[in-house]
Design an enzyme around this catalytic site. Structure first.
Site, short mmCIF file in Angstrom:
data_model
loop_
_atom_site.label_atom_id
_atom_site.label_comp_id
_atom_site.label_asym_id
_atom_site.label_seq_id
_atom_site.Cartn_x
_atom_site.Cartn_y
_atom_site.Cartn_z
N ASN A 11 0.88 -1.18 0.00
CA ASN A 11 0.00 0.00 0.00
C ASN A 11 0.91 1.23 0.00
OD1 ASN A 11 -1.83 2.05 0.51
ND2 ASN A 11 -2.25 1.43 2.62
N TRP A 12 1.03 1.85 -1.16
CA TRP A 12 1.98 2.96 -1.29
C TRP A 12 1.50 4.25 -0.63
CZ3 TRP A 12 3.56 2.57 -7.20
CH2 TRP A 12 4.39 1.45 -7.36
N LYS A 13 0.21 4.29 -0.29
CA LYS A 13 -0.37 5.53 0.28
C LYS A 13 -0.08 6.70 -0.66
CE LYS A 13 -0.05 3.35 4.74
NZ LYS A 13 0.09 3.45 6.19
N HIS A 97 -9.49 1.50 4.89
CA HIS A 97 -8.19 1.60 5.56
C HIS A 97 -8.34 2.55 6.76
CE1 HIS A 97 -4.05 2.68 6.42
NE2 HIS A 97 -3.71 1.55 5.83
N GLU A 99 -6.62 4.87 7.86
CA GLU A 99 -6.35 6.29 7.60
C GLU A 99 -7.58 6.94 6.96
OE1 GLU A 99 -2.61 5.84 5.52
OE2 GLU A 99 -1.69 5.18 7.40
N GLU A 169 -5.64 -4.83 10.57
CA GLU A 169 -4.53 -3.89 10.78
C GLU A 169 -4.74 -3.14 12.09
OE1 GLU A 169 -2.50 -2.64 6.89
OE2 GLU A 169 -4.26 -1.38 7.09
N GLY A 175 2.64 2.02 10.85
CA GLY A 175 3.63 3.09 10.72
C GLY A 175 4.39 3.38 12.00
N SER A 215 3.38 -2.39 10.35
CA SER A 215 4.83 -2.55 10.52
C SER A 215 5.32 -3.93 10.09
CB SER A 215 5.25 -2.22 11.95
OG SER A 215 4.94 -0.86 12.25
N GLY A 236 2.82 -1.20 4.30
CA GLY A 236 2.89 0.22 3.96
C GLY A 236 4.32 0.64 3.69
N GLY A 237 4.98 1.16 4.72
CA GLY A 237 6.34 1.72 4.59
C GLY A 237 7.32 0.80 3.86
P1 PGA Z 1 2.88 0.13 7.68
O1 PGA Z 1 1.41 0.44 7.07
O2 PGA Z 1 3.35 -1.15 7.05
O3 PGA Z 1 3.72 1.30 7.28
O4 PGA Z 1 2.71 0.01 9.16
C1 PGA Z 1 0.49 -0.58 6.85
C2 PGA Z 1 -0.79 -0.01 6.28
O5 PGA Z 1 -1.18 1.10 6.67
O6 PGA Z 1 -1.46 -0.65 5.43
#
Ligand code: PGA
Length: 258
Positions: A11-13, A97, A99, A169, A175, A215, A236-237
């Site tokens: 997930n590149w956001k 998600h 966010e 999640e 993050g 993470s 994500g990251g």
């Molecule tokens: P993260 O994000 O791997 O940076 O914790 C995961 C996500 O939000 O899907």
């Protein structure tokens, strides 16, 4: 013995322009060409078409979106519909998600509306659920996640559920560099599968891949993927760098349905 696929989703956001996306995909392809996991890349709307075309060459890479509108079409300035992202080349869409839930006020009702529209547009949905740190610490994770699941997944047929992907999640792990331990994540995934049984039935619940997100990194991927009910990762990251992401993709584990 039926098998659920192992899915590693990036997930590149709000990262990567078109040219950066193409560079990433070209770096990634040779690193994962013999991977047994299915690779999903959730990219920004602006690079969807270009990324989907570039990834066509790779059989094991699916490209999708991170969100879509809860309306089919109409006067919704700035919104992007399921039909639009499908035609741009998306195979799947992430819905709900945390966010989106936290910063854009998306409740379960909106997630449910989007889910119905995703099926209408033939997009495979990845529906996200997860509790906050406060809910986790006060022992309310089960209650919160069950409510999110029941309300977000309401009214979906068994046939449609067969192509659903669920992502657990925990918000406190996103993050933060602090992933849920494999044991804690497995316990929640097993709980989620029990809820899926109640929403549909045991057979359907066994077919639905449940991804862990929060993470996820190369050094915890093998242990997380080794758990019975963890069928993949939503990253994500660590999905922003092709080499790092490929190490997660190549964390070679099969998940079997008992
Ligand atoms: P993260 O994000 O791997 O940076 O914790 C995961 C996500 O939000 O899907």
């Amino acid at each position: 013995m039926a098998m659920r696929p192992t899915i590693i989703a990036g997930n590149w956001k709000m990262h990567k322009t078109i040219s950066e996306a193409l560079t990433f995909i070209n770096e990634l392809m040779p690193l994962v060409d013999s991977a047994s996991a299915e690779i999903y890349l959730a990219v920004p709307f602006t690079c969807l078409a270009a990324a989907a075309e570039e990834a066509c060459e790779a059989e094991n890479i699916e490209v999708g979106a991170q969100n879509m509108s809860d309306h089919e079409d109409g006067p919704w300035t700035g919104e992007v519909s399921g039909r639009m992202i499908k035609e741009a080349g998306a195979d799947f869409v992430i819905l709900g998600h945390s966010e989106r839930r936290q910063h854009f006020n998306e409740g379960n009702g909106i997630v449910n509306q989007k889910l119905k529209l995703a099926y209408l547009s033939s997009l495979q949905p990845i529906v996200c659920v997860g509790e906050t740190q406060k809910e986790h610490e006060s022992g309310h994770a089960h209650e919160v996640v069950e409510k999110q699941m029941r309300e977000s997944l309401a009214g979906i047929s068994r046939e449609d559920a067969a192509s659903l992907i669920l992502a657990y999640e925990p918000i406190w792990a996103i993050g933060t560099g602090k992933n849920a331990t494999p044991e804690v994540a497995q316990a929640m995934h097993s709980f989620c599968r029990e809820v899926l049984k109640k929403v549909w039935d045991a057979e359907t619940a066994q077919k639905i891949p449940i991804l862990y997100g929060g993470s996820a990194k190369p050094d915890n991927a093998v242990q997380l993927l080794g758990q019975a009910d963890i069928d993949g990762l939503l990253v994500g990251g660590a999905s922003l760098n092709a080499h790092v992401f490929s190490q997660i993709v190549n964390a070679n584990v099969n998940n079997q349905v008992a």
